[in-house]
Design an enzyme around this catalytic site. Structure first.
Site, PDB file in Angstrom:
ATOM      1  CG  ASP A  13      -1.817  -1.236   1.262  1.00  0.00           C
ATOM      2  OD1 ASP A  13      -2.240  -1.697   0.193  1.00  0.00           O
ATOM      3  OD2 ASP A  13      -2.050  -1.753   2.375  1.00  0.00           O
ATOM      4  CE  LYS A  16       2.214  -2.455  -4.432  1.00  0.00           C
ATOM      5  NZ  LYS A  16       2.005  -2.154  -3.012  1.00  0.00           N
ATOM      6  N   GLY A  40      -4.794  -4.231  -3.477  1.00  0.00           N
ATOM      7  CA  GLY A  40      -5.777  -3.161  -3.608  1.00  0.00           C
ATOM      8  C   GLY A  40      -5.014  -1.963  -4.122  1.00  0.00           C
TER       9      GLY A  40
HETATM   10  P1  GDP Z   1      -0.775   0.359  -3.554  1.00  0.00           P
HETATM   11  O1  GDP Z   1      -1.375  -0.903  -3.051  1.00  0.00           O
HETATM   12  O2  GDP Z   1       0.709   0.427  -3.316  1.00  0.00           O
HETATM   13  O3  GDP Z   1      -1.126   0.690  -4.976  1.00  0.00           O
HETATM   14  O4  GDP Z   1      -1.386   1.520  -2.644  1.00  0.00           O
HETATM   15  P2  GDP Z   1      -2.936   1.662  -2.172  1.00  0.00           P
HETATM   16  O5  GDP Z   1      -3.732   2.146  -3.314  1.00  0.00           O
HETATM   17  O6  GDP Z   1      -3.389   0.447  -1.450  1.00  0.00           O
HETATM   18  O7  GDP Z   1      -2.793   2.761  -1.029  1.00  0.00           O
HETATM   19  C1  GDP Z   1      -2.310   4.037  -1.264  1.00  0.00           C
HETATM   20  C2  GDP Z   1      -3.380   5.062  -0.836  1.00  0.00           C
HETATM   21  O8  GDP Z   1      -2.792   6.349  -0.766  1.00  0.00           O
HETATM   22  C3  GDP Z   1      -4.515   5.201  -1.832  1.00  0.00           C
HETATM   23  O9  GDP Z   1      -5.683   5.505  -1.145  1.00  0.00           O
HETATM   24  C4  GDP Z   1      -4.079   6.375  -2.706  1.00  0.00           C
HETATM   25  O10 GDP Z   1      -5.160   7.052  -3.319  1.00  0.00           O
HETATM   26  C5  GDP Z   1      -3.400   7.244  -1.677  1.00  0.00           C
HETATM   27  N1  GDP Z   1      -2.286   8.056  -2.189  1.00  0.00           N
HETATM   28  C6  GDP Z   1      -1.389   7.750  -3.159  1.00  0.00           C
HETATM   29  N2  GDP Z   1      -0.432   8.709  -3.230  1.00  0.00           N
HETATM   30  C7  GDP Z   1      -0.734   9.624  -2.269  1.00  0.00           C
HETATM   31  C8  GDP Z   1      -0.093  10.834  -1.818  1.00  0.00           C
HETATM   32  O11 GDP Z   1       0.964  11.235  -2.285  1.00  0.00           O
HETATM   33  N3  GDP Z   1      -0.722  11.487  -0.786  1.00  0.00           N
HETATM   34  C9  GDP Z   1      -1.889  11.060  -0.225  1.00  0.00           C
HETATM   35  N4  GDP Z   1      -2.413  11.754   0.767  1.00  0.00           N
HETATM   36  N5  GDP Z   1      -2.485   9.917  -0.614  1.00  0.00           N
HETATM   37  C10 GDP Z   1      -1.916   9.218  -1.616  1.00  0.00           C
HETATM   38  P1  IMO Z   2      -0.978  -4.210  -2.211  1.00  0.00           P
HETATM   39  O1  IMO Z   2      -0.613  -4.740  -3.575  1.00  0.00           O
HETATM   40  C1  IMO Z   2      -0.854  -4.766   2.114  1.00  0.00           C
HETATM   41  C2  IMO Z   2      -0.831  -8.914   3.564  1.00  0.00           C
HETATM   42  C3  IMO Z   2      -2.027  -9.372   4.361  1.00  0.00           C
HETATM   43  C4  IMO Z   2      -1.355 -10.374   5.277  1.00  0.00           C
HETATM   44  C5  IMO Z   2      -0.315 -11.026   4.375  1.00  0.00           C
HETATM   45  C6  IMO Z   2      -0.746 -12.343   3.748  1.00  0.00           C
HETATM   46  O2  IMO Z   2      -2.252  -3.453  -2.203  1.00  0.00           O
HETATM   47  O3  IMO Z   2       0.170  -3.491  -1.603  1.00  0.00           O
HETATM   48  P2  IMO Z   2      -2.401 -12.972   1.778  1.00  0.00           P
HETATM   49  O4  IMO Z   2      -3.871 -12.735   1.604  1.00  0.00           O
HETATM   50  O5  IMO Z   2      -1.565 -12.380   0.687  1.00  0.00           O
HETATM   51  O6  IMO Z   2      -2.078 -14.420   2.020  1.00  0.00           O
HETATM   52  O7  IMO Z   2      -2.020 -12.218   3.156  1.00  0.00           O
HETATM   53  O8  IMO Z   2      -0.062 -10.077   3.351  1.00  0.00           O
HETATM   54  N1  IMO Z   2      -1.149  -8.342   2.233  1.00  0.00           N
HETATM   55  C7  IMO Z   2      -1.103  -7.033   1.937  1.00  0.00           C
HETATM   56  N2  IMO Z   2      -0.862  -5.959   2.732  1.00  0.00           N
HETATM   57  N3  IMO Z   2      -1.050  -4.588   0.785  1.00  0.00           N
HETATM   58  C8  IMO Z   2      -1.257  -5.656  -0.028  1.00  0.00           C
HETATM   59  O9  IMO Z   2      -1.304  -5.547  -1.366  1.00  0.00           O
HETATM   60  C9  IMO Z   2      -1.334  -6.946   0.554  1.00  0.00           C
HETATM   61  N4  IMO Z   2      -1.546  -8.189   0.071  1.00  0.00           N
HETATM   62  C10 IMO Z   2      -1.415  -9.035   1.102  1.00  0.00           C
HETATM   63  O10 IMO Z   2      -2.604  -8.309   5.079  1.00  0.00           O
HETATM   64  O11 IMO Z   2      -0.663  -9.712   6.317  1.00  0.00           O
HETATM   65 MG    MG Z   3      -2.863  -1.585  -1.714  1.00  0.00          MG
END
Ligand code: GDP
Ligand code: IMO
Ligand code: MG
Length: 436
Positions: A13, A16, A40
């Site tokens: 998270d 990316k 996600g």
């Molecule tokens: P990913 O899994 O690495 O693609 O990241 P996620 O989408 O799960 O989580 C990143 C969250 O941060 C999302 O809700 C984005 O909309 C938000 N986000 C991304 N870049 C920024 C930023 O520079 N500032 C803020 N405040 N939010 C951001």
């Molecule tokens: P993105 O791509 C954050 C974590 C789960 C758990 C562990 C194993 O959005 O960064 P799983 O269901 O993969 O067997 O769970 O990995 N986990 C993540 N945490 N971001 C994710 O994906 C994750 N995908 C799995 O919370 O600790």
């Molecule tokens: Mg994510």
């Protein structure tokens, strides 16, 4: 020729998808190479929020062919729901290619994930309960069903029959649960899913290789992150695949020399969902403030993410594991109100100062973070679009992270929107001059 990997350097998270979306502006192909719908990935484009779990984040650009690579484990119900959502938003999904060698997550995988977590009791991993682990178990055990099996019904039927006997025995005898009905699964997969998936199935390996040979820009979109890696993460509190950049080769079918630019993504702080060691974790009001301002709740499960200070020890290790050519630091804006920031620069383990990540988990569990304090900037950075305009203390913080990580910083995130990004003027890496 140019292959760019976008990889998470923490526990997921990091943002990316936002960077993949940004780079997709000039990309031709975006490939997911591992993981499944445990991911996600949030993109905020023109004020609209998209949360992708399987679809490569570049799909919003008409110039991009999104590819689900062979390394992904695929939940078809989730994929179809995502395709429908995109179509409702007027996005052309016909370009999507699903690799013939990708493995299917079956309903029994999902059920087994839930039951295994219950069985683990106090040692539960905190998985997303999506069947990721059990699906990769079957892949490695050579009991998996692949996307291409859907195109040969006799083969799908025979393989499912052989596997289901064992799955149902485990479900009923070990867990006292209900068995799956073979005919119902066959009807769902062969009569309903197979014809819907067929137009998307292709030889993703040949496609990606051809794109690279034709000098097209291919982005490899990592899911999860370095410290959730099955080999390099905080085992057993990890996912069941290899998110590290090198795995883009096996998960998409290219060679190491095809990867020329490796973009590590880090938050200005750290979060983690689920259980496992976290040396710089913040369990106080500062952490609660980060969670609130950063909306640190899982995109997939809605779970509260655990917050902590930036950990430079882990980042240095991530830089090596992924051979990062650059680092994007995201969510700098979340620190806007804080008077003081801390960065973990080393650990104290059994009275010794340690500057590298210990290989032994029990040492990591005992590690006490050693911090350097930096002054905050206490002003709004969300409208800033150039590094020079950032408050001096924000620039200082970024320089400190770069120096501590040993990686040049190429961009900064100051908001979730597509344009809320600051390119680093001093960046001289392989992306220098690329449109931001
Ligand atoms: P990913 O899994 O690495 O693609 O990241 P996620 O989408 O799960 O989580 C990143 C969250 O941060 C999302 O809700 C984005 O909309 C938000 N986000 C991304 N870049 C920024 C930023 O520079 N500032 C803020 N405040 N939010 C951001
Ligand atoms: P993105 O791509 C954050 C974590 C789960 C758990 C562990 C194993 O959005 O960064 P799983 O269901 O993969 O067997 O769970 O990995 N986990 C993540 N945490 N971001 C994710 O994906 C994750 N995908 C799995 O919370 O600790
Ligand atoms: Mg994510």
């Amino acid at each position: 020729m140019p292959g760019t990997v976008v990889v998470g350097t923490q526990w997921g998270d990091e943002g990316k998808a936002k960077v993949v979306d940004l780079l997709s502006h000039s990309a031709d192909v975006v490939v997911r190479y591992q993981g499944g719908h445990n991911a996600g990935h949030t993109v905020v484009a023109n004020g609209k929020k998209f949360a992708f779990r399987l679809t490569p984040s570049g799909i919003l650009y008409p110039n991009v062919t999104p590819v689900i690579g062979n390394g992904v484990v695929l939940d078809l119900a989730t994929l179809f729901a995502e395709i429908e959502m995109l179509q409702e938003n007027g996005i052309d999904t016909s370009r999507l290619m699903v690799g013939a060698n990708a493995h299917l997550i079956m309903p029994y995988h999902q059920r087994l994930d839930v039951l295994a977590e219950k069985r683990r009791g106090d040692f539960a991993i905190g998985t997303t309960k999506n069947g990721i682990g059990p699906a990769y178990v079957d892949k490695v055990a050579r009991d998996g069903l692949r996307v291409q099996d859907l195109l040969v019904p006799s083969r799908f039927r025979a393989r499912l029959k052989a596997v289901l006997t064992e799955k149902n025995a485990v479900l009923t005898s070990v867990y006292g649960d209900e068995p799956f009905n073979e005919d119902e699964l066959l009807a769902l997969y062969l009569d309903d899913y197979a014809p819907r998936l067929a137009p998307y199935i292709g030889d993703s390996v040949a496609f990606v290789q051809r794109a690279l040979r034709e000098n097209k820009l291919v982005l490899f979109e990592g899911a999860q992150a370095t410290f959730l890696d099955i080999d390099h993460g905080t085992y057993p509190f990890v996912t069941s695949s290899n998110p590290v950049a090198g795995a883009a080769c096996a998960g998409a079918g290219v060679g190491p020399r095809d990867l020329t630019r490796i973009v590590g993504i880090a938050k200005a702080y750290v979060t983690r969902v689920g259980a496992g060691p976290f040396p710089s974790e913040l369990k106080d009001d500062i952490g609660a403030g980060i969670v609130e301002r950063g909306h640190e709740f899982g995109t997939v499960t809605g779970r509260r993410r655990r917050p902590g200070w930036f950990d430079a020890v882990m980042m240095r290790h991530a830089a090596q594991l992924n051979s990062l050519t650059e680092l994007a630091i995201i969510k700098l804006d979340i620190f806007d109100p804080l008077p003081t920031l801390k960065v973990c620069v080393a650990y104290e383990i059994d009275g010794q100062r340690v500057e590298h990540l210990p290989a032994f988990q029990d040492q990591l569990e005992r590690a006490v973070p050693l911090y350097e304090e930096l002054p905050g900037w206490q002003s709004d950075t969300t409208g800033v679009r150039s590094f020079a305009e950032l408050p001096e203390n924000a620039r200082r913080y970024v320089h400190f992270l770069a120096e501590q990580s040993g990686v040049e910083v190429s961009m900064l995130g100051v908001g979730p929107g597509r344009d809320e990004i600051i390119p680093m003027p001093a960046f001289t890496g392989p992306s220098a001059g690329a449109p931001a």
